[in-house]
Design a protein around this motif. Structure first.
Motif, PDB file in Angstrom:
ATOM      1  N   UNK A 154       9.502 -54.194   4.844  1.00 23.67           N
ATOM      2  CA  UNK A 154       9.224 -53.221   6.311  1.00 23.67           C
ATOM      3  C   UNK A 154       9.708 -52.318   5.659  1.00 23.67           C
ATOM      4  N   UNK A 155       9.992 -51.796   4.555  1.00 24.50           N
ATOM      5  CA  UNK A 155       9.127 -51.037   4.155  1.00 24.50           C
ATOM      6  C   UNK A 155       8.232 -50.389   3.295  1.00 24.50           C
ATOM      7  N   UNK A 156       7.840 -51.923   2.821  1.00 18.98           N
ATOM      8  CA  UNK A 156       6.698 -52.151   2.557  1.00 18.98           C
ATOM      9  C   UNK A 156       5.265 -52.322   3.562  1.00 18.98           C
ATOM     10  N   UNK A 157       5.993 -52.529   4.494  1.00 15.29           N
ATOM     11  CA  UNK A 157       4.278 -52.638   5.796  1.00 15.29           C
ATOM     12  C   UNK A 157       4.900 -51.386   5.751  1.00 15.29           C
ATOM     13  N   UNK A 158       6.168 -50.572   6.589  1.00 16.20           N
ATOM     14  CA  UNK A 158       5.174 -49.051   6.263  1.00 16.20           C
ATOM     15  C   UNK A 158       4.788 -48.274   5.286  1.00 16.20           C
ATOM     16  N   UNK A 159       4.810 -48.203   4.082  1.00 17.72           N
ATOM     17  CA  UNK A 159       3.966 -47.929   2.976  1.00 17.72           C
ATOM     18  C   UNK A 159       2.866 -48.141   2.845  1.00 17.72           C
ATOM     19  N   UNK A 160       2.152 -49.255   3.393  1.00 17.66           N
ATOM     20  CA  UNK A 160       0.702 -49.707   3.012  1.00 17.66           C
ATOM     21  C   UNK A 160       0.789 -49.566   4.561  1.00 17.66           C
ATOM     22  N   UNK A 161       0.506 -48.919   5.777  1.00 16.19           N
ATOM     23  CA  UNK A 161       0.449 -48.467   6.330  1.00 16.19           C
ATOM     24  C   UNK A 161      -0.458 -50.057   7.470  1.00 16.19           C
ATOM     25  N   UNK A 162       0.724 -51.086   7.213  1.00 15.19           N
ATOM     26  CA  UNK A 162       0.673 -52.123   8.164  1.00 15.19           C
ATOM     27  C   UNK A 162       1.045 -52.097   9.623  1.00 15.19           C
ATOM     28  N   UNK A 175       7.984 -43.121   2.291  1.00 17.17           N
ATOM     29  CA  UNK A 175       9.716 -43.785   2.568  1.00 17.17           C
ATOM     30  C   UNK A 175       9.879 -44.176   1.587  1.00 17.17           C
ATOM     31  N   UNK A 176      11.460 -43.370   1.308  1.00 15.57           N
ATOM     32  CA  UNK A 176      12.341 -44.030   0.696  1.00 15.57           C
ATOM     33  C   UNK A 176      13.942 -44.484   0.810  1.00 15.57           C
ATOM     34  N   UNK A 177      14.538 -45.227   0.741  1.00 11.20           N
ATOM     35  CA  UNK A 177      15.905 -45.567   1.039  1.00 11.20           C
ATOM     36  C   UNK A 177      17.031 -44.281   0.766  1.00 11.20           C
ATOM     37  N   UNK A 196       8.652 -41.979  15.510  1.00 12.44           N
ATOM     38  CA  UNK A 196       9.799 -42.436  14.261  1.00 12.44           C
ATOM     39  C   UNK A 196      10.149 -43.540  15.268  1.00 12.44           C
ATOM     40  N   UNK A 197      10.430 -43.350  16.033  1.00 10.04           N
ATOM     41  CA  UNK A 197      11.263 -44.367  16.803  1.00 10.04           C
ATOM     42  C   UNK A 197      11.002 -45.483  17.277  1.00 10.04           C
ATOM     43  N   UNK A 198       9.312 -44.970  17.433  1.00 10.10           N
ATOM     44  CA  UNK A 198       8.612 -46.569  17.918  1.00 10.10           C
ATOM     45  C   UNK A 198       8.058 -47.231  16.584  1.00 10.10           C
ATOM     46  N   UNK A 199       8.228 -46.672  15.502  1.00 10.80           N
ATOM     47  CA  UNK A 199       7.406 -47.983  14.264  1.00 10.80           C
ATOM     48  C   UNK A 199       8.873 -48.797  14.511  1.00 10.80           C
ATOM     49  N   UNK A 200      10.101 -48.243  13.989  1.00  5.14           N
ATOM     50  CA  UNK A 200      11.483 -48.711  13.373  1.00  5.14           C
ATOM     51  C   UNK A 200      11.426 -49.912  14.712  1.00  5.14           C
ATOM     52  N   UNK A 201      11.221 -49.589  15.705  1.00  4.64           N
ATOM     53  CA  UNK A 201      11.688 -50.354  17.414  1.00  4.64           C
ATOM     54  C   UNK A 201      10.735 -51.921  17.232  1.00  4.64           C
ATOM     55  N   UNK A 202       9.418 -51.499  16.754  1.00  6.36           N
ATOM     56  CA  UNK A 202       8.576 -52.556  15.693  1.00  6.36           C
ATOM     57  C   UNK A 202       8.806 -53.233  14.395  1.00  6.36           C
ATOM     58  N   UNK A 203       9.819 -52.905  14.494  1.00  2.00           N
ATOM     59  CA  UNK A 203      10.039 -53.864  13.266  1.00  2.00           C
ATOM     60  C   UNK A 203      11.901 -54.294  13.600  1.00  2.00           C
ATOM     61  N   UNK A 204      12.050 -53.980  14.894  1.00  2.00           N
ATOM     62  CA  UNK A 204      13.267 -54.655  15.840  1.00  2.00           C
ATOM     63  C   UNK A 204      14.953 -53.618  14.778  1.00  2.00           C
ATOM     64  N   UNK A 205      13.838 -52.614  14.436  1.00  2.00           N
ATOM     65  CA  UNK A 205      15.239 -51.964  14.349  1.00  2.00           C
ATOM     66  C   UNK A 205      15.649 -50.518  15.583  1.00  2.00           C
ATOM     67  N   UNK A 206      16.666 -50.039  15.266  1.00  2.00           N
ATOM     68  CA  UNK A 206      17.136 -48.998  15.898  1.00  2.00           C
ATOM     69  C   UNK A 206      17.660 -48.046  15.424  1.00  2.00           C
ATOM     70  N   UNK A 207      16.866 -46.929  16.721  1.00  2.00           N
ATOM     71  CA  UNK A 207      17.307 -45.433  14.896  1.00  2.00           C
ATOM     72  C   UNK A 207      18.620 -45.032  16.022  1.00  2.00           C
ATOM     73  N   UNK A 208      19.471 -44.934  15.582  1.00  2.00           N
ATOM     74  CA  UNK A 208      21.013 -44.605  15.948  1.00  2.00           C
ATOM     75  C   UNK A 208      21.052 -42.489  15.458  1.00  2.00           C
ATOM     76  N   UNK A 209      20.225 -41.939  14.218  1.00  2.00           N
ATOM     77  CA  UNK A 209      19.597 -40.858  14.087  1.00  2.00           C
ATOM     78  C   UNK A 209      18.715 -40.671  13.948  1.00  2.00           C
TER      79      UNK A 209
END
Length: 247
Positions: A154-162, A175-177, A196-209
């Motif tokens: 998922x980090x790779x998808x974000x990094x490569x503009x996918x 992007x890095x951990x 930011x919230x929409x990027x991670x929602x697309x990948x099924x993550x929820x932004x907590x903070x």
């Protein structure tokens, strides 16, 4: 230079310096014919006015005011607005009311109610335009806490503009951990709403903070959440004229 030696200044610069609007929006106000100079309506772009001329907006005289720059570490639960129709708390509740009423300062850019971090409040229309107009390619850096560990793919998808949202392809700067696998640092120039919230929602993550730690070169300067400090005109100029470097 914006000002000439004889005390003349372009009308759109005068309006932005007064805190009425950015220079781009000032041009729209001028073309609409609602700006008066010495009792006469002015609609021509590029009009020069003297600093002692009587300039009116909707019949009320405006003046170049002292520029105020307030750096705020926005806490969660506050609306980034000067007022809210539902009477929710706004960032204006965090600063003395005298700055709001006497200098007509306003927040620059937006952070949603749940997002914390760097925010500037000012009455300087020129600085506002520099920090918000897409053509200036403003950099922003966020710390993100997610509801689960982030997978390498998922980090790779974000990094490569996918990742694609309705505005188009998402291109970030980096992007890095962080210190745990569910913490991420991300830098980007795109100014899409809640990106930011929409990027991670697309990948099924929820932004907590979500915490903005850099806004066009502005940082929190060790301010505690909910605290603020003044910035000088010189500090602001140094920041907004510095090239947007990738971290």
């Amino acid at each position: 230079m914006n000002k000439k030696k004889d005390g003349f200044i372009r009308l759109n610069h005068y309006l932005s310096n007064s805190g009425i609007s950015s220079r781009r929006k000032s041009d729209q106000l001028i073309q609409s014919g609602i700006i008066e100079v010495n009792g006469k309506s002015v609609s021509k772009l590029g009009t020069m006015v003297h600093v002692n001329d009587v300039i009116k907006f909707h019949g009320h005289r405006i003046k170049n005011k002292k520029k105020i720059y307030i750096l705020l570490n926005k806490p969660k639960g506050f609306i980034t607005s000067t007022q809210d129709q539902y009477e929710r708390k706004t960032v204006m509740n965090l600063i003395p009311t005298s700055f709001f009423f006497n200098y007509r300062i306003y927040p620059v850019g937006r952070l949603d109610r749940s997002t914390t971090g760097v925010l500037l409040l000012t009455n300087d229309g020129y600085v506002t335009e520099k920090l918000t107009h897409p053509k200036y390619n403003l950099k922003k850096i966020y710390h993100v806490l997610l509801n689960k560990e982030v997978q390498d793919q998922d980090i790779d998808k974000i990094k490569k503009g996918k990742i694609y949202l309705h505005e188009g392809r998402v291109q970030i700067d980096f992007i890095y951990r962080g210190n745990t696998k569910n913490r991420i640092t991300i830098g980007l120039h795109i100014g899409w709403n809640r990106i930011i919230r929409r990027i991670f929602k697309k990948l099924t993550y929820q932004v907590i903070q979500l915490d903005r730690v850099n806004f066009g070169g502005l940082t929190k300067r060790n301010l505690k959440v909910g605290c603020w400090c003044f910035l000088s005109k010189k500090e602001i100029n140094n920041i907004i004229h510095e090239k947007n470097k990738h971290y």
